[in-house]
Motif scaffolding. Structure first.
Motif, PDB file in Angstrom:
ATOM      1  N   HIS A 166     -91.368 -21.304 -20.285  1.00 45.61           N
ATOM      2  CA  HIS A 166     -90.082 -21.785 -19.488  1.00 45.61           C
ATOM      3  C   HIS A 166     -89.007 -20.675 -19.485  1.00 45.61           C
ATOM      4  N   ALA A 167     -89.332 -19.459 -20.245  1.00 50.97           N
ATOM      5  CA  ALA A 167     -88.318 -18.552 -20.380  1.00 50.97           C
ATOM      6  C   ALA A 167     -87.702 -18.010 -19.163  1.00 50.97           C
ATOM      7  N   ASP A 168     -88.510 -17.873 -18.094  1.00 47.93           N
ATOM      8  CA  ASP A 168     -88.163 -17.118 -16.598  1.00 47.93           C
ATOM      9  C   ASP A 168     -87.671 -15.799 -17.029  1.00 47.93           C
ATOM     10  N   ASP A 169     -86.293 -15.749 -16.575  1.00 47.14           N
ATOM     11  CA  ASP A 169     -85.512 -14.402 -16.738  1.00 47.14           C
ATOM     12  C   ASP A 169     -84.687 -14.518 -17.752  1.00 47.14           C
ATOM     13  N   ASN A 170     -84.844 -15.404 -18.843  1.00 40.60           N
ATOM     14  CA  ASN A 170     -84.049 -15.541 -19.917  1.00 40.60           C
ATOM     15  C   ASN A 170     -84.451 -14.596 -21.013  1.00 40.60           C
ATOM     16  N   GLU A 171     -83.863 -13.420 -21.327  1.00 37.98           N
ATOM     17  CA  GLU A 171     -84.395 -12.413 -22.120  1.00 37.98           C
ATOM     18  C   GLU A 171     -84.332 -12.714 -23.451  1.00 37.98           C
ATOM     19  N   ALA A 172     -83.132 -13.402 -23.929  1.00 33.99           N
ATOM     20  CA  ALA A 172     -82.965 -13.908 -25.177  1.00 33.99           C
ATOM     21  C   ALA A 172     -84.119 -14.823 -25.639  1.00 33.99           C
ATOM     22  N   LEU A 173     -84.525 -16.099 -24.975  1.00 32.24           N
ATOM     23  CA  LEU A 173     -85.216 -16.950 -25.276  1.00 32.24           C
ATOM     24  C   LEU A 173     -86.889 -16.171 -25.140  1.00 32.24           C
ATOM     25  N   ALA A 174     -87.126 -15.406 -24.414  1.00 36.87           N
ATOM     26  CA  ALA A 174     -88.435 -14.628 -24.235  1.00 36.87           C
ATOM     27  C   ALA A 174     -88.480 -14.051 -25.434  1.00 36.87           C
ATOM     28  N   SER A 175     -87.552 -12.973 -26.056  1.00 39.43           N
ATOM     29  CA  SER A 175     -87.618 -12.534 -27.282  1.00 39.43           C
ATOM     30  C   SER A 175     -87.851 -13.078 -28.440  1.00 39.43           C
ATOM     31  N   TRP A 176     -87.117 -14.334 -28.585  1.00 41.25           N
ATOM     32  CA  TRP A 176     -87.225 -15.211 -29.646  1.00 41.25           C
ATOM     33  C   TRP A 176     -88.696 -15.764 -29.609  1.00 41.25           C
ATOM     34  N   ALA A 177     -89.048 -16.338 -28.456  1.00 44.49           N
ATOM     35  CA  ALA A 177     -90.423 -16.853 -28.337  1.00 44.49           C
ATOM     36  C   ALA A 177     -91.680 -15.851 -28.908  1.00 44.49           C
ATOM     37  N   LEU A 178     -91.428 -14.656 -28.533  1.00 52.41           N
ATOM     38  CA  LEU A 178     -92.352 -13.583 -28.914  1.00 52.41           C
ATOM     39  C   LEU A 178     -92.290 -13.088 -30.208  1.00 52.41           C
ATOM     40  N   SER A 179     -91.037 -13.359 -30.804  1.00 46.21           N
ATOM     41  CA  SER A 179     -91.028 -13.091 -32.390  1.00 46.21           C
ATOM     42  C   SER A 179     -91.751 -14.298 -32.905  1.00 46.21           C
ATOM     43  N   ALA A 180     -91.594 -15.738 -32.501  1.00 46.25           N
ATOM     44  CA  ALA A 180     -92.276 -16.776 -33.270  1.00 46.25           C
ATOM     45  C   ALA A 180     -93.762 -16.798 -33.092  1.00 46.25           C
TER      46      ALA A 180
ATOM     47  N   MET B 105     -81.568 -19.174 -30.658  1.00 45.07           N
ATOM     48  CA  MET B 105     -82.738 -18.817 -29.582  1.00 45.07           C
ATOM     49  C   MET B 105     -82.070 -18.335 -28.362  1.00 45.07           C
ATOM     50  N   ALA B 106     -81.122 -19.055 -28.018  1.00 39.83           N
ATOM     51  CA  ALA B 106     -80.196 -18.732 -26.727  1.00 39.83           C
ATOM     52  C   ALA B 106     -78.743 -19.474 -26.827  1.00 39.83           C
ATOM     53  N   PRO B 107     -77.838 -19.015 -26.168  1.00 39.46           N
ATOM     54  CA  PRO B 107     -76.522 -20.026 -26.200  1.00 39.46           C
ATOM     55  C   PRO B 107     -76.918 -21.450 -26.031  1.00 39.46           C
ATOM     56  N   GLY B 108     -76.467 -22.223 -27.088  1.00 44.12           N
ATOM     57  CA  GLY B 108     -76.521 -23.587 -26.932  1.00 44.12           C
ATOM     58  C   GLY B 108     -78.130 -24.302 -27.523  1.00 44.12           C
ATOM     59  N   LEU B 109     -78.959 -23.181 -27.926  1.00 44.04           N
ATOM     60  CA  LEU B 109     -80.424 -23.703 -28.023  1.00 44.04           C
ATOM     61  C   LEU B 109     -80.471 -22.968 -29.501  1.00 44.04           C
ATOM     62  N   TYR B 110     -81.000 -23.918 -30.307  1.00 45.98           N
ATOM     63  CA  TYR B 110     -81.164 -23.139 -31.891  1.00 45.98           C
ATOM     64  C   TYR B 110     -82.345 -23.785 -32.543  1.00 45.98           C
ATOM     65  N   ALA B 111     -82.837 -22.804 -33.543  1.00 47.42           N
ATOM     66  CA  ALA B 111     -84.409 -23.345 -34.155  1.00 47.42           C
ATOM     67  C   ALA B 111     -84.124 -23.842 -35.352  1.00 47.42           C
ATOM     68  N   ALA B 112     -84.900 -24.968 -35.837  1.00 46.41           N
ATOM     69  CA  ALA B 112     -85.006 -25.322 -37.337  1.00 46.41           C
ATOM     70  C   ALA B 112     -86.611 -25.292 -37.574  1.00 46.41           C
ATOM     71  N   GLY B 113     -86.644 -24.958 -38.776  1.00 43.47           N
ATOM     72  CA  GLY B 113     -88.168 -24.905 -39.254  1.00 43.47           C
ATOM     73  C   GLY B 113     -88.068 -24.144 -40.359  1.00 43.47           C
ATOM     74  N   ASP B 114     -89.364 -24.346 -41.274  1.00 47.47           N
ATOM     75  CA  ASP B 114     -89.531 -23.586 -42.639  1.00 47.47           C
ATOM     76  C   ASP B 114     -89.731 -21.886 -42.168  1.00 47.47           C
ATOM     77  N   TYR B 115     -89.819 -21.631 -41.117  1.00 43.12           N
ATOM     78  CA  TYR B 115     -90.462 -20.257 -40.686  1.00 43.12           C
ATOM     79  C   TYR B 115     -89.228 -19.490 -40.155  1.00 43.12           C
TER      80      TYR B 115
END
Length: 446
Positions: A283-297, A411-421
């Motif tokens: 669901h990243a579409d054109d959201n580069e920040a979201l895509a970059s975070w997802a690729l890192s994970a 992850m992106a503005p207004g979207l945050y990650a939580a987890g032991d990783y």
């Protein structure tokens, strides 16, 4: 402010408790019907048909887990009732190994740990002094080292016995990797807090805290009850609600899934890294920040943990937890630790005679691992064992290797990650998960 928390594991429930305390309107979505994520309760039966509650894996906490212990107290848990506190000890079935003497159990860190090292049974004085010198050297260096260093390289000057009986078991239990592959920098963070840090909630930093109850009850279920009791009008917990869609729209985040189609001002994504990466990449579409975070994970590698539960009528270990010895043919002795569930829950008749064998950094198929662990247990403990349940968590922890780049909390503005990783000082532990959840809630409220 409307906040969604996706995932009701330890990170997600920690985020929900902190966010509700900060005054946010919180909805927690959990795909399954059981709270706790990879640290949750399981049910099975003993050989006679008696039902018993076990866990998705045997866990240990330590007295240095300040955020976890504080949050457990906040949601109303009586820590001595739910946790058995043991002084720093890694005894073997024959009584040798590292054990804090009774006269030093109330000493502050690092004196208690130094006393345990100085009196380690079966160790020569030269071996004890070598570990003390190394520990003090790590302290003088601020528990920092070159990021590319492995634990094996960090400890290459230590005697073989110290490495085999202390460093290797600690490394594989804390980082779920053998010392030859594990990050020395992260290992030193754990050593700093466990041996030289300040304890929390009245415990010594080095205290081993063994759960007396199942892992769902230990925090996630208590957190859910506290949220309902204290913030019932502004919090909701929806189980069986898998979130499959995420869309940024007009400064908000639209979540869709099982019976879900709702917009939120902020979202904390608290699922395992692989689930987060798969969902966000779709669901990243054109959201580069979201895509970059997802690729890192998505780039993270993972290691497995196997817990073999077995029963032996009348079995009782010399201590609630024992270390198990490596054998000449390592393949034949995969488990590093064994826990006596009967001693941890003495009032639970079903738990008597139940042992939990833990195989960190496990490899192989479930049935083969179970057979080898049962044979190892019978050789080293002397009892015939009947298998109850074997749990193989193939993606139990991220591989905490040197110089690892972990995904950030934003992850992106207004979207945050939580987890032991998520980026932090700890490996994949309950404390790492809880810290990330609390931090994500504070970011969402900023």
């Amino acid at each position: 402010m409307k906040l969604a928390v996706v995932g009701a594991g330890w990170a997600g429930m920690a985020a929900a408790v902190e966010a509700a305390s900060l005054g946010l309107d919180v909805t927690v979505f959990e795909a399954t019907r059981t709270l706790g994520g990879r640290a949750r309760a399981l049910t099975t039966e003993k050989p006679d048909g008696t039902p018993i509650t076990l866990d998705n894996g045997q866990h240990i906490l330590i007295g240095a887990y300040s955020e976890t212990l504080a949050l457990m107290q906040r949601v109303g848990l009586n820590l001595p009732q739910v946790l058995m506190a043991l002084p720093l000890s890694l005894p073997y079935p024959d009584g040798t190994g590292l054990q804090t003497p009774a006269w030093a159990t109330r000493w502050p860190a690092p004196l208690d740990a130094l006393a345990a090292i100085a009196t380690a049974r079966g160790w020569r004085w030269g071996e004890r002094l070598a570990l003390i010198r190394a520990s003090l050297g790590w302290q003088l260096a601020g528990f920092r080292c070159t990021p590319t260093l492995t634990v094996e390289e960090l400890c290459e000057s230590l005697p073989d016995r110290v490495v085999q009986e202390l460093i290797e078991p600690l490394c594989v239990s804390a980082l779920n990797l053998p010392s030859a592959h594990a990050s020395a920098a992260v290992f030193l963070n754990v050593m700093r807090d466990a041996l030289f840090g300040r304890g929390a909630a009245g415990f010594n930093a080095s205290s081993l805290l063994l759960p007396r109850t199942d892992l769902t009850s230990l925090f996630p279920a208590a957190a859910a009850h506290w949220l309902q009791s204290h913030h019932g009008e502004t919090t909701r917990l929806r189980t069986g609600a898998r979130i499959t869609g995420l869309l940024a729209h007009a400064g908000r985040w639209q979540l869709t899934g099982d019976g879900v189609d709702e917009a939120f001002d902020r979202v904390i994504w608290a699922t395992p890294a692989s689930v987060a990466a798969q969902t966000l990449l779709a669901h990243a579409d054109d959201n580069e920040a979201l895509a970059s975070w997802a690729l890192s994970a998505h780039a993270l590698e993972f290691t497995a943990i196997t817990t073999v539960y077995a029963h032996a009528a009348g079995a009782r270990l010399p201590a609630p937890m024992l270390a198990l010895r490596a054998e000449p043919h390592a393949h034949a002795a995969p488990a590093q630790f064994v826990f006596d569930r009967g001693q941890l829950s003495p009032t639970d008749a079903a738990a008597q005679g139940v042992l939990a064998f833990v195989v960190s950094a496990s490899n192989g198929e479930r049935d083969d691992l179970q057979a080898r662990v049962l044979q190892q247990g019978e050789r080293q403990l002397g009892w015939p064992l009947q298998p109850l349940l074997s749990v193989v968590e193939k993606r139990a922890t991220f591989a905490c290797t040197p110089s690892l780049e972990r995904p950030g909390a934003v992850m992106a503005p207004g979207l945050y990650a939580a987890g032991d990783y998520v980026q932090g000082p700890y490996p994949a532990t309950l404390e790492g998960a809880v810290r990330s959840g609390v931090a994500a809630a504070r970011l969402a409220n900023a």
